[in-house]
Scaffold this active site. Sequence first.
Site, PDB file in Angstrom:
ATOM      1  N   ASP A 292       0.844  -1.201   0.000  1.00  0.00           N
ATOM      2  CA  ASP A 292       0.000   0.000   0.000  1.00  0.00           C
ATOM      3  C   ASP A 292       0.880   1.252   0.000  1.00  0.00           C
ATOM      4  O   ASP A 292       1.896   1.318   0.693  1.00  0.00           O
ATOM      5  CB  ASP A 292      -0.924  -0.003   1.228  1.00  0.00           C
TER       6      ASP A 292
ATOM      7  N   GLN B   5     -14.494   2.469   1.245  1.00  0.00           N
ATOM      8  CA  GLN B   5     -13.812   2.032   0.020  1.00  0.00           C
ATOM      9  C   GLN B   5     -13.545   3.224  -0.885  1.00  0.00           C
ATOM     10  O   GLN B   5     -14.457   3.989  -1.207  1.00  0.00           O
ATOM     11  CB  GLN B   5     -14.659   0.987  -0.728  1.00  0.00           C
TER      12      GLN B   5
ATOM     13  N   HIS C 195     -10.082  -5.157  -3.417  1.00  0.00           N
ATOM     14  CA  HIS C 195      -8.750  -5.383  -2.849  1.00  0.00           C
ATOM     15  C   HIS C 195      -8.888  -5.775  -1.388  1.00  0.00           C
ATOM     16  O   HIS C 195      -9.669  -5.194  -0.645  1.00  0.00           O
ATOM     17  CB  HIS C 195      -7.872  -4.136  -2.990  1.00  0.00           C
TER      18      HIS C 195
ATOM     19  N   HIS D 147      -6.984  -5.848   2.130  1.00  0.00           N
ATOM     20  CA  HIS D 147      -5.852  -5.284   2.867  1.00  0.00           C
ATOM     21  C   HIS D 147      -5.316  -6.353   3.816  1.00  0.00           C
ATOM     22  O   HIS D 147      -6.096  -6.966   4.566  1.00  0.00           O
ATOM     23  CB  HIS D 147      -6.280  -4.103   3.740  1.00  0.00           C
TER      24      HIS D 147
HETATM   25  P1  5GP Z   1      -9.813   1.402   0.290  1.00  0.00           P
HETATM   26  O1  5GP Z   1     -10.022   2.603   1.152  1.00  0.00           O
HETATM   27  O2  5GP Z   1     -10.434   1.552  -1.072  1.00  0.00           O
HETATM   28  O3  5GP Z   1     -10.211   0.103   0.961  1.00  0.00           O
HETATM   29  O4  5GP Z   1      -8.243   1.268   0.100  1.00  0.00           O
HETATM   30  C1  5GP Z   1      -7.555   1.804  -0.977  1.00  0.00           C
HETATM   31  C2  5GP Z   1      -6.082   1.696  -0.643  1.00  0.00           C
HETATM   32  O5  5GP Z   1      -5.339   1.899  -1.823  1.00  0.00           O
HETATM   33  C3  5GP Z   1      -5.616   2.722   0.370  1.00  0.00           C
HETATM   34  O6  5GP Z   1      -5.068   2.059   1.505  1.00  0.00           O
HETATM   35  C4  5GP Z   1      -4.588   3.532  -0.391  1.00  0.00           C
HETATM   36  O7  5GP Z   1      -3.489   3.931   0.405  1.00  0.00           O
HETATM   37  C5  5GP Z   1      -4.165   2.601  -1.508  1.00  0.00           C
HETATM   38  N1  5GP Z   1      -3.737   3.263  -2.709  1.00  0.00           N
HETATM   39  C6  5GP Z   1      -4.360   4.291  -3.354  1.00  0.00           C
HETATM   40  N2  5GP Z   1      -3.684   4.654  -4.444  1.00  0.00           N
HETATM   41  C7  5GP Z   1      -2.600   3.833  -4.512  1.00  0.00           C
HETATM   42  C8  5GP Z   1      -1.508   3.720  -5.445  1.00  0.00           C
HETATM   43  O8  5GP Z   1      -1.398   4.442  -6.437  1.00  0.00           O
HETATM   44  N3  5GP Z   1      -0.582   2.765  -5.175  1.00  0.00           N
HETATM   45  C9  5GP Z   1      -0.669   1.935  -4.095  1.00  0.00           C
HETATM   46  N4  5GP Z   1       0.296   1.026  -3.927  1.00  0.00           N
HETATM   47  N5  5GP Z   1      -1.694   2.014  -3.199  1.00  0.00           N
HETATM   48  C10 5GP Z   1      -2.636   2.943  -3.420  1.00  0.00           C
END
Ligand code: 5GP
Length: 114
Positions: A30, A94, A100, A102
């Site tokens: 991440d 999200q 995805h 985590h």
């Molecule tokens: P969500 O909130 O959708 O469950 O998690 C999205 C995750 O994607 C977040 O933890 C965020 O830090 C990660 N993320 C967002 N953009 C990028 C990126 O460009 N590269 C990587 N490696 N992680 C990302």
Amino acid sequence: MSDCLFCKIVGGEIPCKKVYEDDTIFAFEDITPQAPTHILIIPKDHFASLKEVPGTKKDLLGHILLKARGLAQEAGLDESGFRIVLNTGRDSGQAVFHIHFHLLGGRRMTWPPG
Ligand code: 5GP
Ligand code: ZN
């Protein structure tokens, strides 16, 4: 999907720190880690969230979950424990709409989540 951030990461258009890859899944660090270990595990195929994954994809979901367990073991989290999070939809927080999981570990977590 051409406009999806994580599809672009899978396709190599956007760089990442890759942790694992096979025919069907991809894992990478991440970009904003919330714990010493914070890995995202995704299917290569695009599904916006768990809601969009067809019921026939049990093997794919199981594969991701067991790989998350394996990556946790490789990261030395077996004894201390770890958390696997699958945010789905607006209220969950999200932010990226390519499903995805985590994998988080390396620090003491709190419950309930924020
Ligand atoms: P969500 O909130 O959708 O469950 O998690 C999205 C995750 O994607 C977040 O933890 C965020 O830090 C990660 N993320 C967002 N953009 C990028 C990126 O460009 N590269 C990587 N490696 N992680 C990302
Ligand atoms: Zn995608």
